[in-house]
Design a protein around this motif. Structure first.
Motif, PDB file in Angstrom:
ATOM      1  N   UNK A  27       0.840  -1.200   0.000  1.00 57.11           N
ATOM      2  CA  UNK A  27       0.000   0.000   0.000  1.00 57.11           C
ATOM      3  C   UNK A  27       0.876   1.251   0.000  1.00 57.11           C
ATOM      4  N   UNK A  28       1.922   1.251   0.815  1.00 55.87           N
ATOM      5  CA  UNK A  28       2.854   2.380   0.856  1.00 55.87           C
ATOM      6  C   UNK A  28       3.554   2.579  -0.472  1.00 55.87           C
ATOM      7  N   UNK A  29       3.936   1.465  -1.115  1.00 57.00           N
ATOM      8  CA  UNK A  29       4.593   1.554  -2.418  1.00 57.00           C
ATOM      9  C   UNK A  29       3.648   2.123  -3.473  1.00 57.00           C
ATOM     10  N   UNK A  30       2.375   1.729  -3.429  1.00 59.26           N
ATOM     11  CA  UNK A  30       1.413   2.262  -4.388  1.00 59.26           C
ATOM     12  C   UNK A  30       1.237   3.762  -4.205  1.00 59.26           C
ATOM     13  N   UNK A  31       1.211   4.224  -2.959  1.00 65.03           N
ATOM     14  CA  UNK A  31       1.090   5.659  -2.705  1.00 65.03           C
ATOM     15  C   UNK A  31       2.327   6.405  -3.216  1.00 65.03           C
ATOM     16  N   UNK A  32       3.507   5.804  -3.048  1.00 63.46           N
ATOM     17  CA  UNK A  32       4.741   6.414  -3.547  1.00 63.46           C
ATOM     18  C   UNK A  32       4.725   6.486  -5.070  1.00 63.46           C
ATOM     19  N   UNK A  33       4.255   5.433  -5.724  1.00 65.23           N
ATOM     20  CA  UNK A  33       4.175   5.423  -7.189  1.00 65.23           C
ATOM     21  C   UNK A  33       3.218   6.502  -7.670  1.00 65.23           C
ATOM     22  N   UNK A  34       2.085   6.654  -6.974  1.00 61.81           N
ATOM     23  CA  UNK A  34       1.122   7.691  -7.353  1.00 61.81           C
ATOM     24  C   UNK A  34       1.737   9.082  -7.197  1.00 61.81           C
ATOM     25  N   UNK A  35       2.470   9.302  -6.120  1.00 56.34           N
ATOM     26  CA  UNK A  35       3.121  10.590  -5.883  1.00 56.34           C
ATOM     27  C   UNK A  35       4.165  10.886  -6.957  1.00 56.34           C
ATOM     28  N   UNK A  36       4.972   9.892  -7.315  1.00 56.48           N
ATOM     29  CA  UNK A  36       5.988  10.064  -8.353  1.00 56.48           C
ATOM     30  C   UNK A  36       5.331  10.347  -9.699  1.00 56.48           C
ATOM     31  N   UNK A  37       4.249   9.648  -9.996  1.00 57.55           N
ATOM     32  CA  UNK A  37       3.532   9.865 -11.257  1.00 57.55           C
ATOM     33  C   UNK A  37       2.984  11.293 -11.325  1.00 57.55           C
TER      34      UNK A  37
END
Length: 143
Positions: A27-37
């Motif tokens: 879940x944390x990784x998905x949030x990081x990916x969304x932020x980077x995107x």
């Protein structure tokens, strides 16, 4: 208990354990990916309104000094740039007839019939923390 049933139960239990341990990390990784995107695309999220706020079917709001047309259809929030793409004037909204019109170039769009010659630019909308947010990209709005 048969040996085969035992191994099936152990396999399912092991899978559930691994899933429950790694789920917060994923879940944390998905949030990081969304932020980077968002950063790579240049999207800034600006608060639009609370999810408890009542909205007419169609409304013109000014968000960070920019006109935004907001419509609520069922429970789906949609937003469009409130500046005419042809002549760069602010679009006029008629909530009574559910239409938008540019008074300079006379192009219009009807939300009830979903037709018209005014091509509105859609803006991303998301719901976070009991509030709707609108995604704005630098250069989306022009004066």
């Amino acid at each position: 208990m048969k040996r085969l049933d035992f191994f099936k139960e152990m396999g399912g239990s092991l899978f559930q354990t691994v899933k429950s341990v790694y789920e917060p990390f994923i879940q944390g990784d998905l949030e990081k990916i969304e932020l980077v995107t968002d950063r790579s695309l240049g999207i800034s999220w600006i608060p639009l309104m609370s999810d408890t706020e009542m909205l007419p079917v169609l409304e013109l709001k000014f968000i960070a000094g920019r006109p935004v047309i907001v419509a609520m259809k069922d429970s789906n929030m949609q937003a469009w740039n409130g500046i005419c793409p042809v002549c760069s004037y602010i679009i006029t909204v008629s909530t009574l007839y559910s239409t938008v019109k540019c008074l300079n170039c006379q192009k219009e769009y009807n939300f009830k019939t979903n037709n018209g010659d005014l091509q509105l630019k859609s803006l991303p909308v998301r719901k976070r923390d009991q509030a709707y947010q609108i995604g704005v990209v630098k250069g989306d709005f022009h004066a």
